[in-house]
Design an enzyme around this catalytic site. Structure first.
Site, short mmCIF file in Angstrom:
data_model
loop_
_atom_site.label_atom_id
_atom_site.label_comp_id
_atom_site.label_asym_id
_atom_site.label_seq_id
_atom_site.Cartn_x
_atom_site.Cartn_y
_atom_site.Cartn_z
N ASP A 220 101.25 58.18 -38.12
CA ASP A 220 102.25 57.13 -38.16
C ASP A 220 102.53 58.33 -36.28
O ASP A 220 102.97 58.52 -36.66
CB ASP A 220 103.38 56.14 -39.03
CG ASP A 220 103.35 56.22 -40.09
OD1 ASP A 220 101.72 55.48 -41.08
OD2 ASP A 220 103.89 56.64 -41.31
N ASP A 259 97.37 54.07 -39.34
CA ASP A 259 98.29 53.93 -40.35
C ASP A 259 99.35 53.09 -40.39
O ASP A 259 99.02 51.89 -40.00
CB ASP A 259 98.71 55.12 -41.20
CG ASP A 259 98.89 55.01 -42.60
OD1 ASP A 259 99.52 53.81 -43.51
OD2 ASP A 259 100.02 55.96 -43.06
N ASP A 263 107.33 54.48 -39.87
CA ASP A 263 107.72 53.97 -41.30
C ASP A 263 109.01 55.09 -41.26
O ASP A 263 109.44 55.55 -40.54
CB ASP A 263 106.78 55.06 -41.67
CG ASP A 263 105.59 53.62 -42.34
OD1 ASP A 263 105.52 52.81 -42.19
OD2 ASP A 263 104.97 54.77 -42.96
N ARG A 316 104.26 43.96 -43.03
CA ARG A 316 105.57 45.19 -42.79
C ARG A 316 106.35 45.06 -41.86
O ARG A 316 106.06 45.70 -41.17
CB ARG A 316 104.72 46.06 -42.87
CG ARG A 316 103.70 46.62 -44.84
CD ARG A 316 103.46 48.23 -44.74
NE ARG A 316 102.30 47.91 -45.78
CZ ARG A 316 101.20 48.87 -45.71
NH1 ARG A 316 101.74 49.93 -45.37
NH2 ARG A 316 100.45 49.28 -46.81
#
Length: 442
Positions: A220, A259, A263, A316
């Site tokens: 990420d 990815d 996060d 997301r």
């Protein structure tokens, strides 16, 4: 150049978020120490969960010898290592490449290849017509892929220590191809940086992933992992010049080299994410990475998201597990033709409050897809506007997806908000002020 030597630089006169170098050479850290500005700002009182149970100050108390200006990966890592956990300010000047040699020159994926790995050989070895679809890849070419990936990981992953302010200089400070790891630390501020294209040179093919298999990648742009008191403000996150939409397809599936964008996982807690732009990406933000992580995540993952722009992100935004997440005054934009799955993912034991947000979507957009139920959890979703009209997101979802009913009431009421803007004003306000280069006081 070692980070300590980089202390001596030209004084910068700050004009907006741009800097003009004068023809005088003095210790830059001394100038920064005496000049008030974005690099010594702390999280305002009451500004989201990162303001709870203490404060988030980052490196605001740094002494002059712990203020660094860096312009490549080696200098960035050297500054982190030299300062350790002492309060420190790290100023990103220009573009830092995660995939680079010792001199900071960008390098390609071939520099990491080991043991005979090439993509062409990998594709030939694990073509479903040859390998089948019942087992994950194994053997010499998979071992070579793993060895190559390990070498890239050592370059791409950069660990951020406690008591750090990482801040961009001017309007164009950029980190490309590096994954910033805020891992098991505390008191970190990240501001005014464009994070781009943290790509995996060596995605793994898994024919057993889903009905048709999938390419799975690592990295990420930014990860908050097991850390507390983190403020992420006025940054821009994207895939840069390598968007997923332009990636090739192998074995009938997109060759996924990205990815997430950002996060927050593994027991991270007390995080405020404000005035950022997250755009042009697929799997955007996880808050809580596993349904089975309850032992470490219950009572944590308290996150505030406010005044962020989510532009053409497929899913997301965020997907939430556990944790009390307050998402307000964000602007979510879906452009005609852009890939879209859902915005808020309602996951295991999540306690999401989504209020006073604005959604700008094309004609014919299915508003029932804004929410997606992954697990049996309740949420609060009040006073949200879609294309300028107040919309009950839960009611719209339940009418459109009768097999996956959502229940109202997250079970808590957010109090850590400095100001709540009208959702009608949010599109203009957020689009104008969010992102790198736009922080007040630059």
């Amino acid at each position: 150049m070692p980070a300590r030597m980089r202390h001596v630089r030209a004084i910068a006169v700050v004009m907006g978020c741009a800097s003009l170098a004068l023809a005088v050479t003095l210790p830059a850290q001394a100038a920064a120490h005496h000049r008030k500005g974005i690099e010594r700002e702390v999280l305002p009182a009451g500004d989201g969960w990162a303001a709870a149970e203490g404060s988030t100050t980052g490196g605001a108390g740094a002494t002059p010898d712990h203020v660094y200006t860096v312009s490549d990966r080696a200098e960035l890592i050297a500054a982190f290592e030299e300062a350790g956990d002492a309060p420190k300010i790290i100023r990103i000047d220009g573009t830092v490449h995660g995939n680079s040699d010792a001199a900071g020159t960008p390098i390609g994926c071939e520099a990491y290849q080991r043991d005979g790995y090439t993509l062409e050989k990998y594709l030939a070895a694990y073509d479903p017509a040859v390998w089948g679809r019942d087992e994950v890849p194994a053997g010499p070419l998979e071992d070579a892929r793993a060895a190559s990936a390990k070498l890239q990981a050592a370059a791409v992953n950069v660990n951020v220590p406690s008591n750090t302010t990482l801040v961009g200089v001017g309007e164009d400070a950029t980190i490309i191809g590096a994954s910033l790891q805020v891992k098991n630390v505390s008191n970190v501020i990240v501001r005014n940086i464009s994070f781009e294209d943290t790509y995996d040179c060596f995605p793994q093919w898994d024919p057993t992933d889903g009905d048709n298999g999938a390419w799975n990648s690592e990295y990420d742009n930014l990860v908050v992992y097991g850390s507390s008191h983190v403020w992420v403000d006025h940054n821009t996150f994207s895939d840069g010049d390598r968007p997923d939409a332009d990636q090739p397809h192998y074995f009938g599936r997109v060759y996924q080299q990205h990815d997430g964008l950002f996060d927050i996982v593994r027991g991270a807690d007390l995080v405020t994410v404000s005035w950022n732009v997250l755009k042009d990406h697929d799997k955007t933000m996880l808050i809580g990475n596993s349904d089975g992580a309850g032992a470490s995540d219950r009572g944590k993952l308290r996150v505030t998201l406010h005044h962020n722009l989510f532009q053409d992100v497929k899913e997301r935004a965020p997907r939430v597990r556990f944790g009390q997440v307050d998402s307000y005054n964000n602007h979510f934009v879906a452009t005609e033709g852009a890939a879209y799955g859902y915005t808020y993912g309602i996951g295991a034991e999540s306690a999401l409050v989504a209020e006073h947000n604005a959604f700008t979507v094309p004609a014919g957009f299915d508003k029932a897809t804004i929410l997606k139920k992954w697990s049996e959890s309740s949420l609060t979703a009040e006073n949200n506007y879609v294309n300028g009209r107040k919309t009950d997101l839960i009611a719209v979802h339940n009418a459109g997806v009768p097999a996956e009913q959502l229940t109202e009431g997250a079970g808590w009421t957010p109090t850590l908000r400095t100001k709540t803007d009208s959702p009608r004003a949010v599109p203009g306000l957020v689009d104008r002020k969010a992102g790198a280069g736009k922080a007040p006081g630059c």
